[in-house]
Write a protein that holds these residues in place. Structure first.
Motif, PDB file in Angstrom:
ATOM      1  N   ILE A   8       0.733  -1.291  -0.112  1.00 30.08           N
ATOM      2  CA  ILE A   8      -0.161   0.049  -0.127  1.00 30.08           C
ATOM      3  C   ILE A   8       0.976   1.370   0.284  1.00 30.08           C
ATOM      4  O   ILE A   8       0.526   2.132  -0.918  1.00 30.08           O
ATOM      5  CB  ILE A   8      -0.961   0.032   1.225  1.00 30.08           C
ATOM      6  N   ALA A   9       1.885   1.240   0.861  1.00 32.59           N
ATOM      7  CA  ALA A   9       2.659   2.354   0.961  1.00 32.59           C
ATOM      8  C   ALA A   9       3.379   2.753  -0.445  1.00 32.59           C
ATOM      9  O   ALA A   9       3.892   4.077  -0.628  1.00 32.59           O
ATOM     10  CB  ALA A   9       3.695   2.395   2.003  1.00 32.59           C
ATOM     11  N   GLY A  11       2.421   2.304  -3.244  1.00 30.38           N
ATOM     12  CA  GLY A  11       1.325   2.304  -4.313  1.00 30.38           C
ATOM     13  C   GLY A  11       1.223   1.177  -5.165  1.00 30.38           C
ATOM     14  O   GLY A  11       1.448   1.265  -6.549  1.00 30.38           O
ATOM     15  N   ILE A  51      -8.230   6.984   2.882  1.00 28.82           N
ATOM     16  CA  ILE A  51      -6.782   7.154   2.145  1.00 28.82           C
ATOM     17  C   ILE A  51      -5.873   7.578   2.862  1.00 28.82           C
ATOM     18  O   ILE A  51      -4.776   7.265   3.271  1.00 28.82           O
ATOM     19  CB  ILE A  51      -6.865   7.591   0.726  1.00 28.82           C
ATOM     20  N   GLY A  55      -3.017   5.840   4.587  1.00 28.28           N
ATOM     21  CA  GLY A  55      -1.589   6.239   4.313  1.00 28.28           C
ATOM     22  C   GLY A  55      -0.690   6.725   5.585  1.00 28.28           C
ATOM     23  O   GLY A  55       0.460   6.438   5.369  1.00 28.28           O
ATOM     24  N   THR A  58       0.125   3.067   6.841  1.00 29.80           N
ATOM     25  CA  THR A  58       1.151   2.076   6.279  1.00 29.80           C
ATOM     26  C   THR A  58       2.394   3.072   6.009  1.00 29.80           C
ATOM     27  O   THR A  58       3.603   2.438   5.883  1.00 29.80           O
ATOM     28  CB  THR A  58       0.619   1.964   4.450  1.00 29.80           C
ATOM     29  N   ILE A  76       2.328   6.739  -1.088  1.00 32.15           N
ATOM     30  CA  ILE A  76       1.076   6.777  -0.770  1.00 32.15           C
ATOM     31  C   ILE A  76       0.522   8.224  -0.640  1.00 32.15           C
ATOM     32  O   ILE A  76      -0.466   8.850  -0.750  1.00 32.15           O
ATOM     33  CB  ILE A  76       0.368   5.907   0.462  1.00 32.15           C
TER      34      ILE A  76
END
Length: 151
Positions: A8-9, A11, A51, A55, A58, A76
């Motif tokens: 996630i971090a 992208g 988000i 964000g 993460t 992110i």
């Protein structure tokens, strides 16, 4: 869990692409905005809040995993900053491109007080918050441009 945080971090790996990972992260926000713009404004705001929350968590965890302060692979923060930039933007690819350029300007040069936030706030909050403020600056500039040019 570390793998999920890093996915996630970064992208979904965009942060590992060669040259200018922040630019790749910013570009990642464009298709996401394409879908989110169809939401009602209050739902778009809720999505941004989610988000942002994800964000911060993460990015902070990724920073610990990598044992480096605000590593470039974490993108992110660029995603949330670009999504903020495009709040209320017309559905026009040229306007989105302009928003992209404006956001990259504020993200790279970090005018006051963005630079202070970048330097003084640590962890996931610091990683994300300076890009949120760059997104707010960019949104304001983009809206002024749209009002002046489009009406």
């Amino acid at each position: 869990m570390d793998r999920l945080f890093m996915t996630i971090a970064t992208g979904f790996g965009a942060g590992y692409l060669p040259k200018a990972p922040g630019t790749w992260g910013t570009l990642l926000a464009l298709p996401l905005h394409f879908f989110l713009r169809q939401l009602a404004p209050n739902h778009y705001a809720l999505a941004l809040g989610g988000i942002f929350f994800i964000g911060v968590i993460t990015a902070g965890q990724a920073e610990k995993i990598l044992d480096r302060k605000d590593p470039g692979v974490i993108v992110i923060d660029e995603v949330i900053g670009m999504l903020i930039t495009l709040i209320g933007a017309p559905n026009n690819p040229l306007i989105w491109l302009l928003g992209f350029l404006i956001f990259r300007f504020f993200d790279i040069f970090k005018p006051y007080p963005i630079r202070i936030i970048d330097q003084r706030i640590n962890g996931g909050m610091g990683i994300v918050l300076d890009d949120v403020l760059a997104g707010v600056y960019s949104c304001i500039v983009l809206q002024i441009f749209c009002y002046a040019i489009i009406g």
